[in-house]
Design a protein around this motif. Structure first.
Motif, PDB file in Angstrom:
ATOM      1  N   GLU A   7       0.833  -1.210   0.000  1.00 30.35           N
ATOM      2  CA  GLU A   7       0.000   0.000   0.000  1.00 30.35           C
ATOM      3  C   GLU A   7       0.865   1.257   0.000  1.00 30.35           C
ATOM      4  O   GLU A   7       0.590   2.201  -0.740  1.00 30.35           O
ATOM      5  CB  GLU A   7      -0.923   0.007   1.226  1.00 30.35           C
ATOM      6  N   ILE A   8       1.897   1.249   0.818  1.00 29.88           N
ATOM      7  CA  ILE A   8       2.807   2.392   0.878  1.00 29.88           C
ATOM      8  C   ILE A   8       3.482   2.581  -0.484  1.00 29.88           C
ATOM      9  O   ILE A   8       3.580   3.696  -1.002  1.00 29.88           O
ATOM     10  CB  ILE A   8       3.851   2.226   1.998  1.00 29.88           C
ATOM     11  N   GLY A   9       3.954   1.493  -1.055  1.00 28.84           N
ATOM     12  CA  GLY A   9       4.601   1.546  -2.365  1.00 28.84           C
ATOM     13  C   GLY A   9       3.670   2.069  -3.437  1.00 28.84           C
ATOM     14  O   GLY A   9       4.048   2.913  -4.254  1.00 28.84           O
ATOM     15  N   LYS A  14       1.839   6.435  -7.064  1.00 30.64           N
ATOM     16  CA  LYS A  14       0.773   7.351  -7.493  1.00 30.64           C
ATOM     17  C   LYS A  14       1.204   8.805  -7.317  1.00 30.64           C
ATOM     18  O   LYS A  14       1.031   9.626  -8.221  1.00 30.64           O
ATOM     19  CB  LYS A  14      -0.506   7.079  -6.707  1.00 30.64           C
ATOM     20  N   ALA A  15       1.782   9.126  -6.172  1.00 37.86           N
ATOM     21  CA  ALA A  15       2.230  10.498  -5.909  1.00 37.86           C
ATOM     22  C   ALA A  15       3.332  10.903  -6.890  1.00 37.86           C
ATOM     23  O   ALA A  15       3.325  12.020  -7.417  1.00 37.86           O
ATOM     24  CB  ALA A  15       2.718  10.627  -4.469  1.00 37.86           C
ATOM     25  N   TYR A  16       4.264  10.003  -7.140  1.00 38.84           N
ATOM     26  CA  TYR A  16       5.372  10.283  -8.059  1.00 38.84           C
ATOM     27  C   TYR A  16       4.840  10.514  -9.468  1.00 38.84           C
ATOM     28  O   TYR A  16       5.271  11.430 -10.164  1.00 38.84           O
ATOM     29  CB  TYR A  16       6.364   9.120  -8.035  1.00 38.84           C
ATOM     30  N   THR A  17       3.879   9.699  -9.879  1.00 38.03           N
ATOM     31  CA  THR A  17       3.289   9.819 -11.213  1.00 38.03           C
ATOM     32  C   THR A  17       2.564  11.152 -11.379  1.00 38.03           C
ATOM     33  O   THR A  17       2.670  11.800 -12.420  1.00 38.03           O
ATOM     34  CB  THR A  17       2.332   8.638 -11.487  1.00 38.03           C
ATOM     35  N   LEU A  18       1.844  11.576 -10.339  1.00 37.49           N
ATOM     36  CA  LEU A  18       1.141  12.856 -10.391  1.00 37.49           C
ATOM     37  C   LEU A  18       2.125  14.023 -10.485  1.00 37.49           C
ATOM     38  O   LEU A  18       1.913  14.965 -11.252  1.00 37.49           O
ATOM     39  CB  LEU A  18       0.237  13.023  -9.173  1.00 37.49           C
ATOM     40  N   LYS A  19       3.199  13.946  -9.710  1.00 34.66           N
ATOM     41  CA  LYS A  19       4.210  15.007  -9.772  1.00 34.66           C
ATOM     42  C   LYS A  19       4.882  15.023 -11.142  1.00 34.66           C
ATOM     43  O   LYS A  19       5.109  16.084 -11.718  1.00 34.66           O
ATOM     44  CB  LYS A  19       5.258  14.819  -8.673  1.00 34.66           C
TER      45      LYS A  19
END
Length: 189
Positions: A7-9, A14-19
């Motif tokens: 889940e953390i990964g 997801k956060a990295y992709t959005l950035k």
């Protein structure tokens, strides 16, 4: 424990992709703005020089340099890229640094500032050199074929149509990823 790590990964991905998408949009917007200004300059030049265009004209090696102030565009795009790379390195570097240790990530070190300055200039030069080469090639071919100003303008539109779409996307994808990767590495050092 494994589910929690997964889940953390997944959340990090997801956060990295959005950035990454945000940074790509910033670079794509800057690229498109530059290409659109260049397109207008080349179209204006073409209209202003219609009576001088012939096969002999394109034999002069530096004729394409007359169309656009390529150096000015390189400087303007360099400045835009410097701002964007600084944002990427600050945000991604801080995040990577904080994942490893407590403290402050310093995006203003001389090494990082040199990277931003040198890489921005190199990228801007390469992009504008490629654009000038494409414009010179397509107009030279059109002039050899005795095309009308309208046909030459259509060639310009095609080059800049590709530049402001596919090329802008590829530039954004490549340069955002490069800056993000650099940010991680410099934060880990």
């Amino acid at each position: 424990a494994i589910e929690n790590r997964t889940e953390i990964g997944n959340a990090k991905v997801k956060a990295y992709t959005l950035k990454a998408a945000k940074y790509e949009r910033m670079i794509m917007r800057a690229s498109r703005n530059m290409f659109n200004k260049q397109k207008q300059d080349v179209k204006d030049w073409l209209q202003d020089n219609a009576s001088n265009l012939n096969k002999a004209f394109v034999k002069r090696k530096d004729w394409a340099s007359d169309m656009v102030d390529w150096e000015e565009y390189t400087n303007e795009f360099t400045a835009e890229l410097e701002k964007i790379f600084a944002i990427i390195i600050d945000e991604i570097g801080t995040e990577a640094f904080n994942a490893l240790v407590e403290g402050e990530f310093d995006p203003y070190t001389q090494t990082i500032q040199n990277f931003i300055k040198n890489n921005s200039l190199q990228v801007a030069k390469e992009i504008n050199t490629e654009t000038e080469k494409q414009i010179r090639a397509t107009l030279a071919q059109g002039m050899r074929e005795n095309e009308t100003i309208q046909e030459l303008t259509a060639r310009i539109m095609q080059v800049f149509g590709t530049a402001s779409t596919y090329r802008a996307f590829m530039i954004a994808r490549t340069e955002a990823a490069m800056a993000e990767n650099y940010s991680d590495v410099v934060a880990w050092e």
